[in-house]
Design an enzyme around this catalytic site. Structure first.
Site, PDB file in Angstrom:
ATOM      1  CE1 TYR A 103      -9.281   3.356  10.620  1.00 17.79           C
ATOM      2  CE2 TYR A 103     -11.082   4.740   9.844  1.00 17.79           C
ATOM      3  CZ  TYR A 103      -9.786   4.274   9.709  1.00 17.79           C
ATOM      4  OH  TYR A 103      -8.997   4.727   8.682  1.00 17.79           O
TER       5      TYR A 103
ATOM      6  N   GLY B 271       0.787  -1.237   0.000  1.00 15.64           N
ATOM      7  CA  GLY B 271       0.000   0.000   0.000  1.00 15.64           C
ATOM      8  C   GLY B 271       0.815   1.280   0.000  1.00 15.64           C
TER       9      GLY B 271
ATOM     10  N   GLY C 283       2.482   2.844   2.398  1.00 18.54           N
ATOM     11  CA  GLY C 283       3.782   2.805   3.062  1.00 18.54           C
ATOM     12  C   GLY C 283       4.872   2.331   2.129  1.00 18.54           C
TER      13      GLY C 283
END
Ligand SMILES: *[C@@H]1O[C@H](CO)[C@@H](O)[C@H](O)[C@H]1NC(C)=O
Length: 335
Positions: free
Chosen positions: A211, A61, A63
């Protein structure tokens, strides 16, 4: 028409039909929409030789794309993976894609404080400086889990561990100025409430609320830290990367059923950014000249945006900070 072979379509006849025009318009609108969904891009030629960065979650992804981009600029990059095997694979992968040997991947499990501490210790053994700390890794809407440290998993992974890691690295950041800390959050932070708990009882647990709470806590942390470090030339910013096609959505209901996941895949692809698109706003906050002149800002689509009102509550900033020191067992931040 003389000279035209008998089986060739008559070029003039094509324009007697509307179909090519309609198909052209649909294609053009579709392409424009897709480009819009991909979002703004960060244009910077900046080289980062002699700089050191940490980007958490480099296995896939955003990162991974961030790590590749920084490595290509000559930056020494440390990223993290959950175990030794993944770390080895990630390191090789990013080295290959960036054609840089200055890439290291160390083990860091954000759901364990002990792992965050050993990661920082391992990093400090190798390096003297840290110019960029990018809190990219996160988990989204997973099932209830109480970690071995006694906190709800999303709260610990998305917030408490980045807090602890920053505290352990603050001395390095102060010694490597001008340096930057970037916190990847999500618009869901706006849905968070001002009542924080590190671990709700399991029967009160709601994946979405937890979240939102973790992402709001992270934003409040960013704003408070920016204020504390504003005279130290350490610049702290929040970033909203946008909706990116990464496996952070693996816990969402529509990704849990293989059939639904496959059926939705084309729409999901069309409506989301690629990981490379998703890295752009973070890159902007890391490389951009203006982000180096300010602190405590939040960026979206490679531009500054506004915080939700709840973030401006100074009492809330203070009380959360104080509670977090207890939750992470940090006596004094940065010590
Ligand atoms: C729960 O958290 C612990 C870390 O404290 C971790 O080792 C474990 O894998 C987690 N369980 C699940 C189901 O994610």
């Amino acid at each position: 028409m003389p000279g035209l072979p008998p089986n060739m379509p008559n070029p003039e006849a094509i324009f007697e039909s509307w179909w090519p025009i309609i198909i052209g318009i649909i294609g053009g609108v579709g392409y424009a929409l897709r480009q819009y969904m991909r979002g703004a891009r960060c244009i910077s030629e900046l080289k980062l030789e002699d700089k050191v960065a940490i980007v958490t979650g480099g296995g896939s992804g955003i990162g991974k794309q961030l790590a590749i981009d920084l490595a290509k600029r000559g930056c020494k990059v440390y990223t993290t993976a959950r175990n030794q095997e993944q770390a080895k694979a990630t390191e090789q992968d990013i080295r290959q894609s960036s054609k840089s040997e200055l890439v290291h991947c160390l083990v860091c499990e954000l759901d364990k404080f002990s792992s965050v501490k050993s990661f920082v210790a391992a990093f400090k053994k190798k390096e003297e400086q840290l110019h960029y700390l990018v809190h990219n890794a996160g988990v989204m809407m997973c099932d209830f889990n109480k970690t071995e440290d006694g906190h709800e998993e999303q709260f610990q992974v998305n917030y408490l561990s980045p807090f602890l890691m920053t505290s352990l690295l603050q001395d390095y950041l102060k010694n490597s100025t001008p340096s930057r800390v970037l916190l990847a959050t999500a618009p869901a932070y706006k849905l968070g409430s001002s009542t924080f708990t590190d671990c709700p009882p399991e029967d009160k647990y709601n994946t979405g609320d937890a979240y939102a709470q973790s992402k709001l806590a992270l934003v409040l942390f960013g704003v408070t830290l920016a204020e504390k470090l504003k005279d130290a030339d350490v610049h702290v910013h929040c970033v909203l990367p946008g909706v990116v096609n990464t496996n952070i959505y693996r816990h969402l209901p529509f990704r849990k059923s293989a059939f639904v996941a496959v059926s939705f895949a084309p729409f999901f692809w069309f409506l989301t950014k690629t990981p490379d698109d998703g890295a752009q706003t973070t890159l902007y906050a890391l490389l951009g000249v203006s982000a180096g002149k300010t602190t405590g800002k939040i960026y979206k689509e490679c531009a500054e945006t506004e915080y939700a009102d709840i973030v401006k509550d100074e009492e809330l900033q203070k009380s959360l900070w104080k509670q977090t020191l207890e939750w992470t067992k940090v006596k004094e931040f940065g010590q």
